[in-house]
Design a protein around this motif. Structure first.
Motif, mmCIF file in Angstrom:
data_model
loop_
_atom_site.group_PDB
_atom_site.id
_atom_site.type_symbol
_atom_site.label_atom_id
_atom_site.label_comp_id
_atom_site.label_asym_id
_atom_site.label_seq_id
_atom_site.Cartn_x
_atom_site.Cartn_y
_atom_site.Cartn_z
ATOM 1 N N ASP A 1 0.835 -1.194 0.000
ATOM 2 C CA ASP A 1 0.000 0.000 0.000
ATOM 3 C C ASP A 1 0.875 1.251 0.000
ATOM 4 N N GLY B 1 -3.440 -6.025 0.336
ATOM 5 C CA GLY B 1 -4.701 -6.720 0.567
ATOM 6 C C GLY B 1 -5.319 -6.496 1.927
ATOM 7 N N ILE B 2 -4.538 -5.987 2.888
ATOM 8 C CA ILE B 2 -5.094 -5.738 4.220
ATOM 9 C C ILE B 2 -5.074 -4.260 4.592
ATOM 10 N N GLN C 1 -8.117 -2.186 5.793
ATOM 11 C CA GLN C 1 -8.740 -2.612 7.049
ATOM 12 C C GLN C 1 -7.925 -2.244 8.284
ATOM 13 N N ALA D 1 -9.308 -9.224 7.584
ATOM 14 C CA ALA D 1 -8.326 -9.616 6.564
ATOM 15 C C ALA D 1 -7.074 -10.163 7.222
ATOM 16 N N THR D 2 -7.043 -11.467 7.432
ATOM 17 C CA THR D 2 -5.905 -12.063 8.126
ATOM 18 C C THR D 2 -5.338 -13.276 7.411
ATOM 19 N N ARG E 1 -5.496 -15.381 1.391
ATOM 20 C CA ARG E 1 -6.075 -14.669 0.244
ATOM 21 C C ARG E 1 -5.750 -13.186 0.297
ATOM 22 N N GLU E 2 -5.896 -12.581 1.461
ATOM 23 C CA GLU E 2 -5.629 -11.156 1.588
ATOM 24 C C GLU E 2 -4.131 -10.843 1.571
ATOM 25 N N LEU E 3 -3.319 -11.785 2.020
ATOM 26 C CA LEU E 3 -1.881 -11.574 2.094
ATOM 27 C C LEU E 3 -1.149 -11.955 0.814
ATOM 28 N N SER F 1 3.719 -7.167 7.785
ATOM 29 C CA SER F 1 2.563 -7.107 6.892
ATOM 30 C C SER F 1 1.722 -5.864 7.153
ATOM 31 N N GLN G 1 -2.482 -15.448 10.713
ATOM 32 C CA GLN G 1 -1.918 -15.267 9.381
ATOM 33 C C GLN G 1 -1.122 -16.493 8.946
ATOM 34 N N ASN H 1 -11.474 -18.354 8.828
ATOM 35 C CA ASN H 1 -10.951 -17.337 9.739
ATOM 36 C C ASN H 1 -11.199 -17.780 11.177
#
Length: 433
Positions: free
Chosen positions: A315, A323-324, A327, A340-341, A344-346, A360, A375, A393
């Protein structure tokens, strides 16, 4: 590429937990750690007591790996960093045995025979992890996947409010510390300042306030960049981590008692020296003078230099995994729940490369150990092909009771909770819970 191990960078809480999950799933793993022992970064703040209790500081796969050795999980209390290492992280590293390589610094990661630009055959090639050991010997480790759990320790943000060292900050380095102090007795009778709004700053203010209580003539000034202290003291009774709530309550008490002077809206622009003392100048021209020592506890930032030949997505605001980022952005959120943990998000554009743990989160000061454990559980499940487990999750976080992130930077209300959606948790990486 199954003949190559998964390489985990960092033998801290998340790196060792990732290795335990990989061992449990029968996946070959190599952990590389630049320190001379396990959790070397945690050991450097071993004098700090965490506000998370023992059950929140151990990982499930790690416990299952340790229990056959006779290890018994601590069930209550709040350990110091040193106790976390001695009673859990060091035994876990010992159980992993020769899978952990110490005094090994990662200098770069790439795909074999491909720099960042090359598309052709990229995904079919293993990763190459470039390392150097304590005597300067270079080597390469081939890996089927890489999990970067190297953290942010050692990458302190400066006191300067614009992200660069303030004028004179580097020249005043002998009088500025960037970590929570242990013994502050040498500062008795002097003027000491702290800049920062997170839990590391609060720990330091409380330690210095005790010195001021014992040693009349000691002056403590706490500088906040934000315009209000409304959210600095935490959520009180609404915080589901009682020790975190107590930390904020104690900080409020020392302000109310007059042991500590609080200065808000103070964004450091310059350090000046005068007869061995520091004068700190704010962007708006205000000055605080006669300072013998400054503690700059303004957070940490990740180092992505070793990742320069990989295709990664960070970011642009937080330097967090893209991806996180939305959030965990402290400009927006401080309430709700972190969703988002997982893998997929990472996920990164570079397949089978993951950044986990406090790194992260980039510059976001909002991390708990249990977030990192979730994670790595998800990431390892993904690498092992258990996509159902990877998508699940299992994280349940305690509420903070705080409403409002740093969206109130220039606002005396400090509130951004019209539509709360994400929980701001934990403290700066020096004292992760």
């Amino acid at each position: 590429m199954s003949e190559h191990p998964v390489v985990v960078i960092g033998a801290g809480p998340q790196g060792l937990a990732a290795a335990a999950h990989l061992v449990e799933r029968g996946v070959d793993v190599v952990v590389v750690e630049r320190g001379d022992g396990p959790a070397s970064a945690v050991s450097e703040w071993g004098h700090v007591r965490l506000f998370s209790a023992w059950p929140e500081l151990t990982d499930g796969a790690a416990r299952r790996l340790l229990e056959p050795t006779g290890w018994v999980a601590p069930s209550s209390g709040y350990p110091t960093g040193a106790e976390w290492v001695n009673d859990y992280l060091a035994p876990l590293a010992d159980a992993l045995g020769e899978r952990v390589r110490y005094a090994t610094t990662v200098t770069g990661i790439a795909r074999r025979g491909r720099d960042k630009v090359v598309d052709g055959g990229r995904r079919s090639q293993p990763f190459v992890v470039h390392t150097v050991d304590g005597v300067g010997m270079e080597s390469r480790v081939l890996a089927s996947a890489v999990i970067d759990a190297s953290g942010t320790w050692g990458q302190s943000n400066p006191a300067g409010a614009d992200g660069f060292p303030a004028l004179g900050e580097n020249q005043a380095s002998e009088s500025i510390s960037y970590r929570i102090p242990d013994d502050v007795s040498a500062l008795a009778g002097s003027h000491v300042a702290v800049v920062g709004a997170g839990h590391s700053a609060i720990h330091t203010v409380l330690r210095l306030s005790e010195l001021a209580r014992r040693s009349p003539g000691t002056k403590v000034t706490w500088m906040l960049r934000r315009g209000s202290a409304a959210n600095v003291f935490g959520g009180g009774a609404g915080d589901e981590l009682p020790e975190r709530a107590a930390l904020g309550s104690r900080a409020r008490s020392v302000i109310d008692s007059g042991l500590v002077d609080l200065v808000t809206g103070f964004r450091v622009a310059e350090f000046r020296r005068d007869d061995g003392m520091l004068t700190v100048v704010a962007e708006d021209g205000r000055e605080v003078s006669g300072i013998a020592h400054m503690f700059a506890l303004t957070g940490f930032r990740p180092d992505a230099e070793m990742l320069r030949e990989l295709r990664i997505d960070l970011d642009p605001t937080l330097d967090a995994v893209a991806g996180i980022a939305s959030q965990i952005d402290p400009n927006i959120h401080s309430c709700g729940s972190v969703g988002a943990t997982g893998a997929r998000e990472l996920a990164q554009p570079e397949q089978n490369f993951f950044i986990v743990g406090v790194k992260s989160y980039g510059r976001a000061p909002t991390f708990l150990a249990m977030t990192g454990y979730e994670q790595v559980r998800s990431v390892v499940a993904h690498l092992a092909g258990d996509h159902e487990a990877a998508a699940r999750n299992e994280l349940v976080l305690p509420d903070t009771g705080v409403c409002g992130g740093s969206g109130g930077f220039d606002d005396s209300s400090g509130s951004c909770c019209a539509a709360p959606s994400v929980l701001q948790i934990g403290l700066r990486p020096v004292a992760v819970g």
